[in-house]
Motif scaffolding. Structure first.
Motif, PDB file in Angstrom:
ATOM      1  N   ALA A   1       1.697   9.147  -0.978  1.00 18.42           N
ATOM      2  CA  ALA A   1       1.248  10.086   0.042  1.00 18.42           C
ATOM      3  C   ALA A   1      -0.252   9.946   0.250  1.00 18.42           C
ATOM      4  N   ALA A   2      -0.943   9.467  -0.781  1.00 21.79           N
ATOM      5  CA  ALA A   2      -2.394   9.282  -0.713  1.00 21.79           C
ATOM      6  C   ALA A   2      -2.733   7.964  -0.020  1.00 21.79           C
ATOM      7  N   PRO A   3      -3.886   7.895   0.627  1.00 20.90           N
ATOM      8  CA  PRO A   3      -4.295   6.643   1.270  1.00 20.90           C
ATOM      9  C   PRO A   3      -4.545   5.541   0.244  1.00 20.90           C
ATOM     10  N   VAL A   4      -4.359   4.306   0.683  1.00 22.53           N
ATOM     11  CA  VAL A   4      -4.556   3.157  -0.206  1.00 22.53           C
ATOM     12  C   VAL A   4      -6.029   2.764  -0.168  1.00 22.53           C
TER      13      VAL A   4
ATOM     14  N   ASP B   1      -1.253  11.914   3.677  1.00 23.37           N
ATOM     15  CA  ASP B   1      -2.294  11.395   4.568  1.00 23.37           C
ATOM     16  C   ASP B   1      -1.705  10.275   5.421  1.00 23.37           C
ATOM     17  N   GLY B   2      -2.042  10.269   6.710  1.00 20.21           N
ATOM     18  CA  GLY B   2      -1.557   9.232   7.605  1.00 20.21           C
ATOM     19  C   GLY B   2      -2.347   7.944   7.482  1.00 20.21           C
ATOM     20  N   LEU B   3      -1.696   6.847   7.808  1.00 17.42           N
ATOM     21  CA  LEU B   3      -2.326   5.529   7.787  1.00 17.42           C
ATOM     22  C   LEU B   3      -3.507   5.468   8.743  1.00 17.42           C
ATOM     23  N   THR B   4      -4.526   4.697   8.361  1.00 13.91           N
ATOM     24  CA  THR B   4      -5.661   4.421   9.237  1.00 13.91           C
ATOM     25  C   THR B   4      -5.773   2.913   9.442  1.00 13.91           C
TER      26      THR B   4
ATOM     27  N   LYS C   1      -5.692  -2.696   7.252  1.00 12.06           N
ATOM     28  CA  LYS C   1      -6.396  -3.968   7.032  1.00 12.06           C
ATOM     29  C   LYS C   1      -6.534  -4.248   5.533  1.00 12.06           C
ATOM     30  N   ARG C   2      -6.834  -3.205   4.764  1.00 10.82           N
ATOM     31  CA  ARG C   2      -7.004  -3.359   3.309  1.00 10.82           C
ATOM     32  C   ARG C   2      -5.694  -3.800   2.646  1.00 10.82           C
ATOM     33  N   ILE C   3      -4.596  -3.177   3.030  1.00  7.52           N
ATOM     34  CA  ILE C   3      -3.292  -3.520   2.447  1.00  7.52           C
ATOM     35  C   ILE C   3      -2.897  -4.947   2.792  1.00  7.52           C
ATOM     36  N   HIS C   4      -2.992  -5.285   4.076  1.00  5.60           N
ATOM     37  CA  HIS C   4      -2.577  -6.616   4.519  1.00  5.60           C
ATOM     38  C   HIS C   4      -3.468  -7.724   3.960  1.00  5.60           C
ATOM     39  N   SER C   5      -4.747  -7.433   3.776  1.00  2.00           N
ATOM     40  CA  SER C   5      -5.670  -8.460   3.263  1.00  2.00           C
ATOM     41  C   SER C   5      -5.341  -8.852   1.830  1.00  2.00           C
TER      42      SER C   5
END
Length: 215
Positions: A10-13, A43-46, A51-55
């Motif tokens: 639920a928390a942002p990455v 929290d919703g995705l930003t 970009k951080r996850i995909h990188s």
């Protein structure tokens, strides 16, 4: 059977949270995250987070949870349209599944599931449901929905929250044995551990059929 290990939160990455998972659990092949902020819940995705996850070579499993009950065809259709709007806004690619977060304490009926399905069936995305088989009546409602619309069984992806053997790191993932509704269905995801002690995430497994469709 080969499965892919990952987490949801639920928390942002943040960089800190990603590193926490890497150091304590292993590298996630995917990360379940919410399309929209729900106050006091998720929290919703930003764009920065995406970009951080995909990188880091991790895919995203999209979740929509901006509802507190799952009753009525019209409500299911409206919630699906809202989910599709946020998926488009975040540029989720066509063909990805969007999971309705049907919690165990929600009221749920076949009409709502039909409404969600029909709206998604006409969209670029694939209908999907997260569900708990131990509490609530999702499985009964799902089987009733199939009784009125057989397409739901073959065109919907399910993510089961039971059984719950507990958290493990990636290198000790359990054999893939999620609970399946009595009428069947494509249970291609399993949340097998909740509220990990070392990091604020849950642990999950998905089958290759689902992993290939993730974002």
């Amino acid at each position: 059977m080969a499965t892919y290990w990952g987490v949801d939160s639920a928390a942002p990455v943040t960089t800190h949270l990603y590193n926490c998972v890497m150091e304590n659990l292993g590298k996630p092949a995917f990360w379940g995250r919410y399309l929209k902020t729900v106050q006091g819940s998720a929290d919703g995705l930003t764009a920065e987070e995406i970009k951080r996850i995909h990188s880091r070579g991790t895919k995203i499993l999209p979740i929509y949870s901006s509802f507190q009950s799952a009753v009525g065809y019209r409500k299911g259709s409206v919630e699906a349209q809202n989910a599709i709007y946020y998926a488009n806004r975040l540029e989720v690619p066509k063909g990805a599944p969007i999971f309705a977060n049907v919690e165990k304490f929600f009221d749920v009926d076949a009409n709502w599931l039909n409404g969600w399905f029909e709206a998604f069936y006409r969209s670029p995305y694939q209908p999907a449901y997260y569900f708990d088989s131990e509490e609530g009546n999702f499985m009964q409602a799902f089987c009733e929905a199939i009784g009125t619309n057989k397409k739901i069984k073959s065109h919907t992806i399910l993510w089961s929250a039971q059984p719950e053997p507990g958290e493990t790191p990636a290198n000790r993932k359990p054999a893939y044995k999620p609970i399946v509704p009595p009428c069947g269905g494509n249970v291609w995801g399993w949340q097998y551990g909740r509220n990990v002690s070392s990091c604020p995430v849950d642990t999950d497994l998905v089958e290759p059929e689902l992993y290939l469709k993730l974002w």
